[in-house]
Write an enzyme that holds these catalytic residues in place. Structure first.
Site, short mmCIF file in Angstrom:
data_model
loop_
_atom_site.label_atom_id
_atom_site.label_comp_id
_atom_site.label_asym_id
_atom_site.label_seq_id
_atom_site.Cartn_x
_atom_site.Cartn_y
_atom_site.Cartn_z
N GLY A 221 30.07 80.53 36.15
CA GLY A 221 30.06 79.75 34.90
C GLY A 221 29.15 80.43 33.89
O GLY A 221 28.45 79.77 33.11
N GLN B 109 27.32 77.06 28.26
CA GLN B 109 26.13 76.87 27.42
C GLN B 109 24.86 77.36 28.11
O GLN B 109 24.05 78.07 27.53
CB GLN B 109 25.99 75.38 27.05
CG GLN B 109 24.93 75.13 25.97
CD GLN B 109 24.53 73.67 25.85
OE1 GLN B 109 24.87 72.84 26.69
NE2 GLN B 109 23.80 73.35 24.80
N ILE C 227 35.71 81.78 34.55
CA ILE C 227 37.18 81.81 34.56
C ILE C 227 37.73 82.36 33.24
O ILE C 227 38.92 82.54 33.07
CB ILE C 227 37.81 80.41 34.83
CG1 ILE C 227 37.19 79.35 33.90
CG2 ILE C 227 37.67 80.03 36.28
CD1 ILE C 227 37.94 78.04 33.90
N TYR D 98 30.91 61.71 35.82
CA TYR D 98 30.04 62.88 35.90
C TYR D 98 28.76 62.54 36.70
O TYR D 98 28.34 63.30 37.57
CB TYR D 98 29.69 63.31 34.48
CG TYR D 98 28.72 64.45 34.35
CD1 TYR D 98 29.07 65.73 34.74
CD2 TYR D 98 27.46 64.25 33.78
CE1 TYR D 98 28.18 66.79 34.58
CE2 TYR D 98 26.57 65.30 33.62
CZ TYR D 98 26.94 66.57 34.03
OH TYR D 98 26.06 67.61 33.87
N LYS E 63 27.26 64.14 40.16
CA LYS E 63 25.93 64.76 40.22
C LYS E 63 25.06 64.09 41.30
O LYS E 63 24.31 64.77 42.01
CB LYS E 63 25.25 64.71 38.85
CG LYS E 63 25.85 65.70 37.85
CD LYS E 63 25.62 67.14 38.28
CE LYS E 63 26.36 68.15 37.46
NZ LYS E 63 26.27 69.53 37.96
N1 SER Z 1 24.45 67.04 28.75
C1 SER Z 1 25.25 66.46 29.76
C2 SER Z 1 26.35 65.65 29.20
O1 SER Z 1 26.18 65.11 28.14
C3 SER Z 1 24.43 65.62 30.66
O2 SER Z 1 23.92 66.39 31.67
O3 SER Z 1 27.35 65.51 29.83
#
Ligand code: SER
Length: 317
Positions: free
Chosen positions: A8, A12, A35, A142, A146
């Site tokens: 990756g 960012q 990728i 998400y 995590k």
């Molecule tokens: N910066 C991330 C997001 O906004 C959070 O870890 O998904």
């Protein structure tokens, strides 16, 4: 010799991490993969290969070919995109980690960095100065990935002695590479729009306070935790990392100090719900105690540096 694989590397964090590690440790010691291709600075500064982390055989081949000793797994689907593609997010965020933990388990690599996030917390978590150990009931896809990932890291350390280190990044602000698909991305977009349009339509409400960090600090933390003595690490899930906490209105005020005519509107969308479930500020005392973590950039310093560098990048005089 340490030889690092960044997965990756065009993202960012990955792009800046790659360049900084190459600067500090020498070009030869860092293999960048993604990728897709990235910026010319990244592509031209050392080895780059196209690699899909979901293809385990390809990852193993890459690790063996370059005699990799440590992996930074920076490929992930972030919070806003994950709400749209929950199954894909689960697959990518979990399978990628599982592949890399397996590599360590099989003795192919000896150290892993895996990024976690403030998204592991949820609406039932104390919002102010969120402690290292607290209630964690994430409500975003998400955040679920995590938190599950953190438990896997902790499990692999305790059951298989795998050296896997992790940080719960706050929202990250940077100018070199744009973020993609995150809820905290407003705090990057706002600088771009301030310079190009003098106006920003913010997708979060004005008083939505979130923990944030400048990329320089995030890279410093990433390298510091990976270089910390093994015996200093006491958290094998993921370390809280603070930074600065502010809301959209406060960031707008700091921008107005440099661009007096800048204006902002608030049009909250589905990302508001995600942001509302996250902490306002983070207690990172354990990271300070264990490996000396301290952030440097406050909001004024971030704004000054962002506007300066984005102006140059965009060719604005
Ligand atoms: N910066 C991330 C997001 O906004 C959070 O870890 O998904």
């Amino acid at each position: 010799m340490t030889k690092s694989l960044i997965i990756g590397a065009c993202g960012q964090i990955g792009s800046e991490l790659t360049l900084e590690l190459r600067k500090q440790r020498g070009t030869e010691s860092v293999v960048a993969t993604d990728i897709r291709e990235g910026s010319s600075a990244l592509m031209n500064s050392g080895i780059f290969e196209i690699l899909d982390v979901m293809d385990k055989t390809a990852v193993i081949n890459c690790v063996e070919k370059h005699e990799i000793t440590e992996v930074y797994l920076m490929a992930a689907m972030l919070s806003a995109t994950a709400e749209k593609y929950p199954k894909k997010a689960w697959d990518l965020n979990m399978t990628s980690l599982s592949h890399i933990l397996d590599l360590a388990h099989d003795g192919l690599i000896s150290k892993i960095f895996w990024p976690s996030s403030i998204a592991v917390f949820g609406p039932t978590t104390p919002k102010k100065n969120t402690p290292q150990v607290t209630i964690m009931e994430p409500t975003s896809v998400y955040g679920i990935t995590k938190l599950a990932g953190e438990r896997w890291c902790d499990y692999y350390y305790h059951n298989h002695n795998i050296d896997v280190r992790s940080i719960r990044y706050p929202g990250l602000i940077s100018w070199k590479t744009d973020p993609g698909g995150g809820t905290t991305d407003y705090a990057v977009e706002i600088y771009h729009k301030a310079l190009t349009n003098g106006h920003y339509n913010c997708f979060l409400k004005e008083d939505t306070e979130l923990p944030m960090m400048y990329m320089n600090d995030a890279i410093k933390a990433t390298i510091a935790i990976m270089e910390a003595d093994f015996s200093d690490i006491t958290v094998w899930a993921s370390y809280n990392l603070g930074g600065v906490s502010f809301n959209p209105q406060e960031i707008a005020v700091t921008i107005q100090k440099h661009i007096p005519g800048f204006s902002i509107d608030y049009q909250p969308d589905f990302r508001q719900k995600i942001a509302d479930s996250w902490p306002n500020s983070i207690d990172d005392q354990v990271a300070f105690d264990d490996w000396g973590w301290q952030h440097e950039f406050d909001l004024d310093a971030i704004t000054k540096d962002m506007l300066l560098n984005l102006k140059i990048k965009k060719g604005i005089s």
